[in-house]
Design an enzyme around this catalytic site. Sequence first.
Site, mmCIF file in Angstrom:
data_model
loop_
_atom_site.group_PDB
_atom_site.id
_atom_site.type_symbol
_atom_site.label_atom_id
_atom_site.label_comp_id
_atom_site.label_asym_id
_atom_site.label_seq_id
_atom_site.Cartn_x
_atom_site.Cartn_y
_atom_site.Cartn_z
ATOM 1 N N ASP A 313 9.686 30.385 33.294
ATOM 2 C CA ASP A 313 8.350 30.366 33.886
ATOM 3 C C ASP A 313 7.424 31.099 32.920
ATOM 4 O O ASP A 313 7.631 31.036 31.716
ATOM 5 C CB ASP A 313 8.368 31.012 35.277
ATOM 6 C CG ASP A 313 7.293 30.444 36.202
ATOM 7 O OD1 ASP A 313 6.116 30.477 35.801
ATOM 8 O OD2 ASP A 313 7.613 29.974 37.302
ATOM 9 N N HIS A 347 6.105 28.585 30.965
ATOM 10 C CA HIS A 347 4.931 27.849 31.447
ATOM 11 C C HIS A 347 3.651 28.352 30.788
ATOM 12 O O HIS A 347 2.686 27.617 30.646
ATOM 13 C CB HIS A 347 4.813 27.985 32.967
ATOM 14 C CG HIS A 347 5.893 27.269 33.709
ATOM 15 N ND1 HIS A 347 6.001 27.286 35.078
ATOM 16 C CD2 HIS A 347 6.927 26.499 33.263
ATOM 17 C CE1 HIS A 347 7.053 26.572 35.448
ATOM 18 N NE2 HIS A 347 7.624 26.091 34.369
#
Length: 497
Positions: A313, A347
């Site tokens: 992430d 991300h």
Amino acid sequence: MLKFSYAIKNCNFVTDIESNTTLNTLNILSMKKFLLPLAAIIMSAGVNAAQLTPEEAWGKLYPEVEAQIKAPTFRDRDYNLLDYGKKSDTPGFLYTEMINSLIERCSNEGGGRVVIPAGTWFTGPITLKSNVNLHLEAGATLLFTSDLKEYPIVLTRWEGVDCYNYQPMIYAYEQTNIAITGLGVIDGGADRTNWWAMCGAHHFGFKEGMVSQRIGRPLLLEWNEKEVPVEKRILGDGYGMRVQLVNPVKCKNVLIEGVTMLRAPFWVMHPLLCENLTVRGVHVQNDGPNGDGCDPESCKNVLIEGCFFDTGDDCIAIKSGRNRDGRRWNRPTENVIVRHCRMENGHGGVVVGSEISGGFKNLFVEDCIMDSPELDRVIRIKTNSCRGGVIEDIFVRNVQVGQCNEAVLKINLVYDQKEICQRDFYPVVRNVFLENVTCNKSKFGVKIEGFEDRCNIHNIIVKDCTFNGVTTDSNSIIGKTEGVQFINLKLNGKIVK
């Protein structure tokens, strides 16, 4: 005068008045006594922010912030784990009690280093105490059990919402002068057979009928919206909510240095409501769900330097609470320095949001290297009209990007449109400066997604940057903005006008 009108219009208290009361029922005189001083404060703050140039920020504010961040020091006394107990040959033996007892003793006697020697030490959750440096020698590994029975219920925050949940693997609450240091490994032991399956995603091992956050997460978000008292938000068994690897809460003078962190069940480092935090030389390798690397939340004076992030992430995600809880605390994260770091998968490289209801101020990012086809964005701001808050004064310089997937800079005010929440808390993003940032491959250079019906993005300047290999051959701006400037920005070899 336009700035004054804009600021007043978008304050949450005006929204509350309009939604709950008619002007005819208000005492107009009392209103003026309240609004006029507040307007002066807002105008003053807005002018000061606008007057702070990048040169002034780097030249004056940056060294002032840096000077406030000092790593804690400790008494010169070692408490070696093997001096206070024996290493067991019993398979599955947990050293939880042995480690925690030694930490307690060290703290009670004035502090020092609790030394974890070389070897693999299987353990349950560890609780840090004041004046203790948990030091992992080279070759030492703390390997955490996935047996939920070993994790008591403690006060923490999960995706920006206050709750009681399983204790994070290394936890501290209201402690002063604490550290995790050394060249050893902190291994959360998470994989698709245990913690990661609890995220509720089939590709992480979830199977129908399993207990997962599909149960606990929507309930927790509902409790937040309905303002259920925190003492009644008790999770744990039956709710499927994973734990953070490291979670100091309401602590002062925190150091995390040198260690390697692997396989976290959830976020890796989650400093919450902390002040004076240093994260230095930490290696994070975690490709699990929601596997954020370092998420300082409602923290003040933070230095993250010389670290490596390869995550499932965001590599670094700055937060300040979600929706009603974030507004209730009203504790922004402020004064964050990120420098000399390397980011690969994730991300986002350095991210503000999405749980940012308390606001954010003063981010300095410099001399970082980011490079991976699995890195989606370099600098990212993500929020929505559930969150509110002001995100301001972000300064980025001298960042080298090999490649990223979507955009070098992405500002998104319409993130997570499916969220069930009250949607009249409009965030504001202002004063974002990128200088001397290079990228060799991306889909967009700059991608901005604002509101169509209001201008809440102000003063975004990208200067002396070079973005090559931009596959759309353009930037993308959707919604209303004010003061977006590209100064000597080269996109695929051409100056953007």
